[in-house]
Enzyme design. Structure first.
Site: not given
Ligand code: VG1
Ligand code: CO
Length: 544
Positions: A18, A22, A113-114, A126, A278, A280, A282-283, A345, A365-366, A377, A497
């Site tokens: 996504t 990773r 990210s998170h 990325k 989060d 990085d 962006d959340r 997504t 939603e995330s 984001k 999910r």
């Molecule tokens: C998750 C979230 C998605 C978001 C992605 C990257 O992906 O659901 O909405 O865009 O993380 O966010 P997945 O495929 O695990 O549902 V971040 O903050 O990791 O750059």
């Molecule tokens: Co992130």
């Protein structure tokens, strides 16, 4: 200094998910693993000779080592200039802005990210394109294709470069500029929001806020923005020093992982406003005193109040949300007479809509919200946006959200995650659901009747590209929905999910706990997908 061409063998598992590639740190530390992926990125691009590349990451373990390798490879591959965040630190939104501002060819952002960080935790890479946004699928597909046939990579033999001082120097033929990305980012925020009004709010003695950076990348940005420029007292930013392992926690802004903040905001004498971001940056999570704002509602509220904010005072061109995000923003779009786009997504699907001027605000939603100011984001942007709305409306977060529900109705919403499920079982669950889809429409399930059941497919309205199998969705005649999909960011087994949503127009019923309001649907989802049986788990790992 010599350019070395190194022979290598492909790895078979370098398919970006996504949001980039990773993997666990030890996977990235395998011989040539990172080098292969970076060279595969370069091999999939054309015309970057002499151009600018932006490089930085969220500061997690292996960030610095990876940056040294990437710089030497960028130099050997013919980039003209690299812009590197000081200390190797660059939040994802700041990277997006720096790419755009400097007309860079693209950027490499190092982040998972998170996901947790550390020697045995996650790392990620990325690639972002020249609009500052995540590479679209055709680019990530090309990177993956290259990774499967790669035979060699290029690297400059040179000593490591100094990342901790702002400066400009040469690495082979390439110029390296180490810069401080915080000031650029603060300026960008200043161009969008009413800083005077927010400063009055934060220094007036009536209003208190608390920002939890979770020991991740936003620490330096948040200190500068809230405490130095906007005048909030020192101590407003919690956990503001980025650490390689995020202090051992998950840098994930939700009610489970941002526990320091949750304790404060739901404790005695809580501040008026709380926020977290989060790994990085962006959340975002938005909290009022004793009050949680779901990310979907947050997007809807920001859209409904956008005219109060200088950067958006002329109105919105449109809104875009990912498919599993609640339909609360759709109701605002309908009221405003603008389009609400529904995308798969991942932020990469918003890029074309933003570039074409079709959408101004986007959200997932995330805990992801953003706008056309960049192509990612942006966690702190959402926090400052909320502050601007609070400063103008002079109401509490809770009042603003409740009034919103009165005007638009409430979309009860929840996401249930089942993490580290055996991948085969998770696929079986999704395949089982897919097989049932044709028989579902018209069926009665408990007190619900199925209106449609499909596997979401998206045709990009700008370039016509099609993305299939983006989530199984079952919609009911009263507007309720359940959506099932497998995560594309996990590094261990599969993560299922389940997204649940129901619509409640009646104000008298707005006070329920979402798990109660969605109770029957939760039960139905289990019966339909056999979640407990197939995952072997009797409850979700995380509920948001
Ligand atoms: C998750 C979230 C998605 C978001 C992605 C990257 O992906 O659901 O909405 O865009 O993380 O966010 P997945 O495929 O695990 O549902 V971040 O903050 O990791 O750059
Ligand atoms: Co992130």
């Amino acid at each position: 200094m010599d350019i070395r061409t190194v022979a290598t063998q492909p790895y078979s598992d370098q398919k970006p998910g996504t949001s980039g590639l990773r993997k666990k740190v030890p996977v990235f530390q395998q011989p040539n693993y990172l080098e292969n992926f970076i060279q595969s990125i370069f091999n999939s691009l054309e015309g970057y000779q002499g151009q600018t590349l932006v490089v930085g990451g969220d500061g997690r373990y292996y960030n610095r080592q990876a940056i040294q390798i990437i710089l030497k490879m960028a130099a050997a591959n013919g980039f003209g200039r690299t812009l590197v965040g000081k200390g190797g630190i660059l939040s994802t939104p700041a990277a997006s802005y720096v790419i755009r501002k400097n007309n860079a060819f693209g950027g490499i952002i190092l982040s998972a990210s998170h996901n947790p960080g550390g020697p045995h935790e996650d790392f990620g890479v990325k690639y972002n394109i020249s609009n500052g946004g995540p590479a679209p699928e055709k680019v990530t597909d090309a990177i993956f294709a290259n990774s499967k046939t790669i035979a060699e990579y290029h690297l400059l033999d040179a000593p490591d470069v100094e990342l901790d001082q702002v400066g400009r120097f040469k690495l082979g033929e390439m110029v390296v500029e180490v810069f401080d990305s915080v000031s650029d980012y603060v300026e960008l925020m200043q161009s969008l929001f009413d800083f005077d009004r927010i400063r009055q709010l934060l220094t007036g003695g009536q209003f208190r806020m608390c920002m939890d950076s979770l020991h991740a990348v936003t620490g330096p940005y948040a200190h500068a923005l809230f405490e130095e420029v906007l005048g909030a007292p020192a101590g407003t930013v919690l956990n503001g020093v980025p650490l390689e392992d995020f202090g051992g926690g998950h840098p994930d802004p939700n009610l489970v992982y941002a526990h320091d903040l949750v304790e404060i905001m739901f404790g005695a004498d809580a501040p008026d406003f709380g926020a977290a971001s989060d790994g990085d940056g962006d959340r975002n999570m938005i909290l009022g005193r004793n009050f949680f704002v779901t990310p979907s509602d947050s997007l809807a509220v920001l859209a409904a109040n956008a005219k109060l904010v200088p950067g958006y005072k002329d109105g919105l061109a449109g809104i875009a949300r990912s498919m599993p995000t609640s339909q609360a923003p759709d109701r605002v779009a309908a009221r405003l007479g603008i389009e609400c786009y529904e995308t798969p997504t991942g932020w990469k699907f918003f890029g074309n809509l933003l570039d074409a001027g079709k959408a101004t605000l986007c959200g997932e939603e995330s805990f992801g919200t953003g706008s056309n100011h960049i192509r990612e984001k942006d966690g702190l942007w959402a926090v400052v946006f909320w502050l601007n709305v609070l400063a103008v409306r002079q109401q509490s977060v809770e009042q603003i959200v409740k009034e919103h529900w009165q005007q638009f109705g409430r979309n009860y919403y929840s996401r249930h995650d089942y993490e580290a499920v055996d991948a085969e079982r998770a696929n079986k669950l999704i395949e089982g659901l897919r097989a049932k889809l044709p028989t579902l429409p018209g069926q009665k399930l408990g007190s619900y009747e199925v209106e449609y059941a499909d596997d979401f497919s998206y045709t990009d309205p700008i370039d016509g590209s099609v993305s299939q199998k983006q989530g199984v969705r079952i919609g009911f005649t009263d507007g309720s929905r359940m959506v099932f999909r497998l995560s594309g960011t996990g590094t261990q087994g599969a993560t299922l999910r389940l997204y649940l949503e129901s619509y409640e127009p009646n104000i008298a019923n707005h006070g329920l706990d979402p798990q109660v309001a969605l109770g029957e649907m939760i039960q139905l989802a289990d019966e339909l997908a056999q979640i407990k049986t197939l995952t072997g788990m009797d409850k979700p790992t995380v509920i948001t």
